[in-house]
Design a protein around this motif. Structure first.
Motif, PDB file in Angstrom:
ATOM      1  N   GLU A 382       0.813  -1.213   0.000  1.00 23.87           N
ATOM      2  CA  GLU A 382       0.000   0.000   0.000  1.00 23.87           C
ATOM      3  C   GLU A 382       0.845   1.261   0.000  1.00 23.87           C
ATOM      4  O   GLU A 382       0.321   2.351  -0.203  1.00 23.87           O
ATOM      5  CB  GLU A 382      -0.923   0.016   1.228  1.00 23.87           C
ATOM      6  CG  GLU A 382      -1.900  -1.137   1.287  1.00 23.87           C
ATOM      7  CD  GLU A 382      -2.850  -1.014   2.460  1.00 23.87           C
ATOM      8  OE1 GLU A 382      -3.378   0.084   2.686  1.00 23.87           O
ATOM      9  OE2 GLU A 382      -3.056  -2.019   3.169  1.00 23.87           O
ATOM     10  N   TYR A 512      -1.889   3.715  -8.243  1.00 22.97           N
ATOM     11  CA  TYR A 512      -1.733   4.280  -6.902  1.00 22.97           C
ATOM     12  C   TYR A 512      -2.701   5.447  -6.700  1.00 22.97           C
ATOM     13  O   TYR A 512      -3.341   5.567  -5.645  1.00 22.97           O
ATOM     14  CB  TYR A 512      -0.302   4.757  -6.683  1.00 22.97           C
ATOM     15  CG  TYR A 512      -0.092   5.381  -5.321  1.00 22.97           C
ATOM     16  CD1 TYR A 512      -0.045   4.593  -4.177  1.00 22.97           C
ATOM     17  CD2 TYR A 512       0.023   6.766  -5.184  1.00 22.97           C
ATOM     18  CE1 TYR A 512       0.125   5.155  -2.935  1.00 22.97           C
ATOM     19  CE2 TYR A 512       0.190   7.337  -3.938  1.00 22.97           C
ATOM     20  CZ  TYR A 512       0.245   6.526  -2.814  1.00 22.97           C
ATOM     21  OH  TYR A 512       0.399   7.095  -1.573  1.00 22.97           O
ATOM     22  N   GLN A 516      -5.814   5.595  -3.917  1.00 20.65           N
ATOM     23  CA  GLN A 516      -6.023   6.671  -2.951  1.00 20.65           C
ATOM     24  C   GLN A 516      -7.432   7.260  -3.078  1.00 20.65           C
ATOM     25  O   GLN A 516      -8.116   7.499  -2.067  1.00 20.65           O
ATOM     26  CB  GLN A 516      -4.978   7.773  -3.169  1.00 20.65           C
ATOM     27  CG  GLN A 516      -3.549   7.336  -2.880  1.00 20.65           C
ATOM     28  CD  GLN A 516      -3.345   7.029  -1.393  1.00 20.65           C
ATOM     29  OE1 GLN A 516      -3.505   5.889  -0.954  1.00 20.65           O
ATOM     30  NE2 GLN A 516      -3.016   8.051  -0.633  1.00 20.65           N
ATOM     31  N   LEU A 627       0.029   9.019   3.267  1.00 20.17           N
ATOM     32  CA  LEU A 627      -0.970   9.919   3.821  1.00 20.17           C
ATOM     33  C   LEU A 627      -1.174   9.644   5.301  1.00 20.17           C
ATOM     34  O   LEU A 627      -0.914   8.543   5.784  1.00 20.17           O
ATOM     35  CB  LEU A 627      -2.280   9.750   3.059  1.00 20.17           C
ATOM     36  CG  LEU A 627      -2.237  10.134   1.577  1.00 20.17           C
ATOM     37  CD1 LEU A 627      -3.570   9.817   0.930  1.00 20.17           C
ATOM     38  CD2 LEU A 627      -1.895  11.597   1.414  1.00 20.17           C
ATOM     39  N   ILE A 632      -7.365   8.026   5.636  1.00 19.51           N
ATOM     40  CA  ILE A 632      -7.904   6.817   5.024  1.00 19.51           C
ATOM     41  C   ILE A 632      -8.292   5.859   6.137  1.00 19.51           C
ATOM     42  O   ILE A 632      -7.535   5.636   7.072  1.00 19.51           O
ATOM     43  CB  ILE A 632      -6.869   6.157   4.096  1.00 19.51           C
ATOM     44  CG1 ILE A 632      -6.434   7.152   3.016  1.00 19.51           C
ATOM     45  CG2 ILE A 632      -7.412   4.895   3.467  1.00 19.51           C
ATOM     46  CD1 ILE A 632      -5.367   6.622   2.117  1.00 19.51           C
TER      47      ILE A 632
END
Length: 635
Positions: A382, A512, A516, A627, A632
């Motif tokens: 990830e 990617y 996101q 992030l 998230i």
């Protein structure tokens, strides 16, 4: 004396006939008896019983002798007794077999005598399938192998015993043959050795002995040697290693050519192993998505069941009309069908757990049906990953297996061109011969003609060539065109590899970014679903809005899992385009054997620790920090 010698000859001929005739008859009887016994054994009964034997049973009765280096345990025969294929209702009763990607790759490599692919070429094009035996098969080829090329330089031995029944011919008795000295004698015994040196020089040694009353006055013996050294055509160690001492225009089977063919066979096996590892990794993460998709469908089924139950209670309380309850019921059964499709898969997509798990089993050479169900235990990547373009392009131009194989073909064509130019030269040989009687010529009773035939020496030079040299010129032109063709193919391959690498870079960045975005979408859909479910439980909203929120949440969850898997697949494709896939997967050469060219998992792959990377080995470049955790929702 002469009459007694003739009588001896007659007795010898009669005895030879008496011995040879029974031997020939016995051999014929034995072959006939063996053939009769074989036919009787194959019959095994009446003609009706023979008709009941099908092709499959005949194939099973055939016995093949295995190489001595292979043990009985090396031959794996899959049992025909397997459980029946699972159905959707059997999913909860199956035992889950949790495996990491490294475990799956290791099992696939351990069972990769026949290197499999997702296309199933073993059925449609079995001759195109690669096995670990291919390099050894080519090496042991009696015509194209390395040993076959080296055999041209082996020392040859020749001996014979000849009795002339009548007449003497000195010229035919001592004419040059395979070894150049006393190769086809008559009324004598011969012994000789000969060899072709790596420089192309042919040398031979020989000796003769026998009895001849007329020419030699009794017993005689002689020895001799011969050498022939090429000065132009066929001269030099390099030419003989490229084309071999028996080369002709267009036919080059030297040891260097054989080594290049053997190396190319090894590279082809390496390419097939790389494709196998790539396919295993892709199917593994596809199976991961299949399970995540199933979890999302099961969650949607539970949410639809709760909404349907609430609507049933409201209909019973006369608070909600029946058609609203029917809408919730329709949502529930649609979700139930979605769960069944997620387990078994559908015909167009074949994305169900059973279908993808079967593809992974096929690549791992596991039984088709089992009570265990493979379940991915590893976590996907990830973290944001970026690669340096210049470094990646340079690696791709040097490490891609396709270019390495093409470079081997270019080297082979270059050597063939050198050999063709050498055969274009005239044949100029320096020759030398020497032969001598073993006894003293002054005291021997040989005739002058016989002594001159067995004693003397010779030194000279021979020249020959075709007047037009048409075949040799065509061979040079052909070899040059072949070289130009291979070089043009290599240049085109480099362009395609750069384009493939560029596409992989773009796909990695897209995957990617999509991951996101879908993470934010999933978080928003979950917030909306929770709020609508609370309002529906309190009676503030209709069920239509809750059902719509459930559909959106399920779609967002599925799309996020799909984007996560796409990101990992893009990572695999980048390394495949760079030519570093086997390195990041920890795959290298296995234990060396005489018969198999195997690969094995020698180190942990990058997926073993998805959040930690070795920058020196894998080449990942982190462009931006991840992030914050609050942005998230964690998985």
């Amino acid at each position: 004396m002469h009459s007694s010698l003739l009588a001896c000859r007659r007795r010898f001929a009669t005895a030879f006939m008496l011995i040879a005739l029974p031997v020939a008859c016995f051999a014929g009887c034995q072959s006939s008896r063996t053939r009769h016994l074989s036919e009787s054994n194959l019959s095994g009964g009446t003609s009706a019983s023979r008709a009941e034997i099908d092709d499959e049973s005949r194939l099973q009765q055939v016995s093949f002798s295995q190489p001595s280096s292979l043990s009985q345990t090396d031959v794996f025969v899959e049992s025909t007794e397997q459980p029946s294929p699972p159905i959707a209702d059997d999913f909860d009763s199956l035992t889950h077999w949790y495996l990491t990607l490294d475990d799956v790759v290791k099992l696939a490599l351990d069972n990769s005598t026949v290197i499999r692919d997702r296309g199933g070429r073993v059925l449609t094009f079995p001759s195109a399938v690669r096995t670990t035996f291919d390099p050894a098969v080519l090496r042991s080829d009696p015509n194209l192998g390395i040993d076959a090329s080296l055999s041209a330089f082996d020392t040859q031995f020749e001996s014979g015993l000849v009795y002339n029944g009548g007449g003497n011919s000195v010229n035919s008795a001592f004419s040059s043959g395979q070894f150049g000295v006393f190769a086809q004698p008559e009324t004598l015994a011969k012994l000789g050795v000969g060899r072709i040196l790596r420089s192309g020089t042919k040398v031979s040694l020989g000796g003769v002995g026998g009895y001849d009353q007329t020419l030699a006055g009794g017993f005689y013996a002689a020895y001799g040697a011969e050498a022939r050294h090429p000065l132009m055509r066929g001269a030099g160690t390099q030419f003989n290693q490229i084309a071999g001492p028996l080369a002709k225009p267009g036919m080059y089977r030297g040891v260097l050519i054989s080594q290049l063919d053997h190396h190319q066979a090894q590279v082809e096996v390496e390419q097939s192993v790389s494709e196998l590892v790539r396919d295993v990794a892709i199917v593994y993460w596809e199976l991961f998505f299949a399970y995540q998709n199933l979890n999302a469908k099961q969650t949607a089924l539970e949410n639809a069941r709760q909404a349907w139950q609430r609507e049933q209670q409201r209909v019973a309380q006369a608070v909600s009309p029946p058609d609203v309850e029917a809408l919730a019921r329709q949502q529930y059964y649609s979700a139930e069908a979605g769960v069944r499709n997620a387990i078994c898969g559908t015909i167009p997509g074949q994305t169900g757990v059973y279908n993808v798990e079967l593809r992974l089993r096929t690549l791992m050479a596991l039984p088709t049906c089992s009570t265990q169900l493979i379940h991915p235990a590893g976590l996907p990547l990830e973290a944001p990953l970026r690669f340096d373009w210049q470094e990646s392009d340079a690696l791709a131009q040097t490490k891609r297996i396709e270019l390495r194989k093409q470079l081997s073909a270019i080297n082979k064509r270059t050597l063939e061109l050198k050999a063709a130019r050498n055969l274009q030269r005239p044949q100029v040989d320096l020759i030398g011969k020497y032969r001598r009687l073993a006894d003293d010529p002054s005291t021997a009773t040989d005739t002058a003609l016989f002594s001159d035939a067995l004693q003397g020496w010779q030194v000279g030079i021979e020249y020959s060539r075709a007047v037009v040299n048409r075949r040799e010129n065509a061979a040079v032109r052909h070899a040059h065109l072949q070289l130009c063709r291979e070089q043009a193919i290599a240049a085109e391959q480099r362009r395609h590899i750069s384009a493939e690498l560029r596409t992989a870079f773009i796909e990695l960045d897209r995957a990617y970014g999509a991951m996101q975005s879908m993470a934010h979408s999933r978080e928003a859909a979950q917030i909306r679903l929770q709020a609508q479910s609370q309002r529906h439980a309190a009676g503030d909203v209709h069920v239509e809005e809750v059902l719509e929120a459930q559909i959106r949440a399920t779609k967002a969850e599925t799309e996020y899992e799909r984007s996560l898997v796409d990101y990992n697949l893009a990572f695999i494709k980048v390394h495949s385009a760079r030519g570093t896939l086997l390195e990041v997967m920890g795959v290298g050469f296995g234990e060396p054997t005489n018969d198999e060219f195997r690969f094995a998992l020698n180190a942990s792959s990058v997926f073993a620790q998805p959040n930690r990377f070795d920058l020196q080995n894998s080449g990942e470049r982190i462009a931006t920090p991840p992030l914050p955790a609050a942005t998230i929702t964690p998985r």
